[in-house]
Design a protein around this motif. Sequence first.
Motif, mmCIF file in Angstrom:
data_model
loop_
_atom_site.group_PDB
_atom_site.id
_atom_site.type_symbol
_atom_site.label_atom_id
_atom_site.label_comp_id
_atom_site.label_asym_id
_atom_site.label_seq_id
_atom_site.Cartn_x
_atom_site.Cartn_y
_atom_site.Cartn_z
ATOM 1 N N LEU A 145 -10.244 14.362 -43.408
ATOM 2 C CA LEU A 145 -11.816 13.906 -44.419
ATOM 3 C C LEU A 145 -13.030 15.261 -43.975
ATOM 4 N N TYR A 146 -14.319 15.737 -44.374
ATOM 5 C CA TYR A 146 -14.956 16.045 -44.014
ATOM 6 C C TYR A 146 -14.888 17.180 -43.285
ATOM 7 N N GLY A 147 -13.129 17.811 -43.225
ATOM 8 C CA GLY A 147 -13.494 19.124 -42.612
ATOM 9 C C GLY A 147 -12.813 18.823 -41.288
ATOM 10 N N THR A 148 -12.623 17.604 -41.113
ATOM 11 C CA THR A 148 -12.400 17.098 -39.388
ATOM 12 C C THR A 148 -11.034 15.984 -39.630
ATOM 13 N N VAL A 149 -10.850 15.422 -38.762
ATOM 14 C CA VAL A 149 -10.103 14.023 -38.435
ATOM 15 C C VAL A 149 -10.459 12.550 -37.951
ATOM 16 N N VAL A 150 -10.765 12.268 -39.188
ATOM 17 C CA VAL A 150 -11.308 10.477 -39.222
ATOM 18 C C VAL A 150 -10.683 9.489 -39.378
ATOM 19 N N TRP A 151 -10.466 8.224 -39.104
ATOM 20 C CA TRP A 151 -10.210 7.293 -39.052
ATOM 21 C C TRP A 151 -10.881 6.041 -39.956
ATOM 22 N N PRO A 152 -9.992 4.710 -40.819
ATOM 23 C CA PRO A 152 -11.322 3.671 -41.444
ATOM 24 C C PRO A 152 -12.021 3.367 -41.180
ATOM 25 N N ASP A 153 -11.838 3.193 -39.362
ATOM 26 C CA ASP A 153 -13.543 2.693 -38.755
ATOM 27 C C ASP A 153 -14.866 3.654 -39.344
ATOM 28 N N ASP A 154 -14.688 4.949 -39.447
ATOM 29 C CA ASP A 154 -15.285 6.221 -39.729
ATOM 30 C C ASP A 154 -15.599 7.508 -38.016
ATOM 31 N N SER A 155 -15.000 6.475 -37.542
ATOM 32 C CA SER A 155 -14.498 7.316 -36.401
ATOM 33 C C SER A 155 -14.414 8.534 -36.362
ATOM 34 N N ASP A 156 -14.699 9.782 -35.683
ATOM 35 C CA ASP A 156 -14.490 11.269 -36.086
ATOM 36 C C ASP A 156 -13.882 11.884 -35.136
ATOM 37 N N ILE A 157 -13.258 12.741 -34.720
ATOM 38 C CA ILE A 157 -13.502 13.662 -33.437
ATOM 39 C C ILE A 157 -14.202 15.134 -33.917
ATOM 40 N N ALA A 158 -15.020 15.698 -33.225
ATOM 41 C CA ALA A 158 -15.291 17.608 -33.710
ATOM 42 C C ALA A 158 -14.918 18.161 -33.638
ATOM 43 N N PRO A 159 -14.329 18.841 -35.190
ATOM 44 C CA PRO A 159 -14.022 19.656 -35.255
ATOM 45 C C PRO A 159 -13.519 20.755 -34.346
ATOM 46 N N GLU A 160 -14.233 21.534 -33.794
ATOM 47 C CA GLU A 160 -14.602 22.642 -33.288
ATOM 48 C C GLU A 160 -13.349 22.056 -31.744
ATOM 49 N N HIS A 161 -13.722 21.276 -31.285
ATOM 50 C CA HIS A 161 -12.900 20.641 -29.921
ATOM 51 C C HIS A 161 -11.677 19.940 -30.836
ATOM 52 N N LEU A 162 -11.224 19.516 -31.360
ATOM 53 C CA LEU A 162 -9.991 20.154 -32.391
ATOM 54 C C LEU A 162 -9.279 21.533 -31.881
ATOM 55 N N TYR A 163 -9.896 22.211 -32.599
ATOM 56 C CA TYR A 163 -9.743 23.396 -32.289
ATOM 57 C C TYR A 163 -9.680 24.471 -31.374
ATOM 58 N N GLU A 164 -10.453 24.097 -30.745
ATOM 59 C CA GLU A 164 -10.391 24.546 -29.507
ATOM 60 C C GLU A 164 -8.709 24.240 -28.339
ATOM 61 N N GLN A 165 -9.170 23.399 -28.282
ATOM 62 C CA GLN A 165 -8.882 21.853 -27.346
ATOM 63 C C GLN A 165 -6.838 22.050 -27.812
ATOM 64 N N SER A 166 -6.305 22.636 -29.558
ATOM 65 C CA SER A 166 -5.146 22.111 -29.817
ATOM 66 C C SER A 166 -4.155 22.861 -29.253
ATOM 67 N N ILE A 167 -3.013 22.640 -29.152
ATOM 68 C CA ILE A 167 -2.302 23.968 -28.538
ATOM 69 C C ILE A 167 -1.278 24.281 -29.767
ATOM 70 N N PRO A 168 -1.639 25.569 -29.675
ATOM 71 C CA PRO A 168 -0.698 26.593 -31.241
ATOM 72 C C PRO A 168 0.599 25.924 -31.533
ATOM 73 N N ILE A 169 0.932 25.838 -32.522
ATOM 74 C CA ILE A 169 2.386 26.208 -32.702
ATOM 75 C C ILE A 169 2.611 26.724 -33.806
ATOM 76 N N ASN A 170 3.488 27.205 -34.075
ATOM 77 C CA ASN A 170 4.647 27.937 -35.042
ATOM 78 C C ASN A 170 4.761 27.047 -36.543
#
Length: 82
Positions: A57-82
């Motif tokens: 939601l809103y271009g990132t990952v969110v939870w019901p308490d409105d906590s979220d995580i920076a999408p740039e961080h997710l992009y940079e730190q995720s391990i690519p998969i096919n």
Amino acid sequence: MGNPSWVVTSVIPRKDYTLLLTFEDGKHGVYDFRPDLSRPIFRKQQSIDFFMQAKALYGTVVWPDDSDIAPEHLYEQSIPIN
């Protein structure tokens, strides 16, 4: 002009505290959320039932308490998969 490449378009939370992510540019990746569980803002995510309620939601990952995580961080730190 389109969205930045790091915008999260979908997320699938998994019971091992990882997130399967798809980004605007088509990149697919796995983000290991376990190191974030010790951060006070993510205390509720320690409950697997709460963690599994993650949604894209809103271009990132969110939870019901409105906590979220920076999408740039997710992009940079995720391990690519096919």
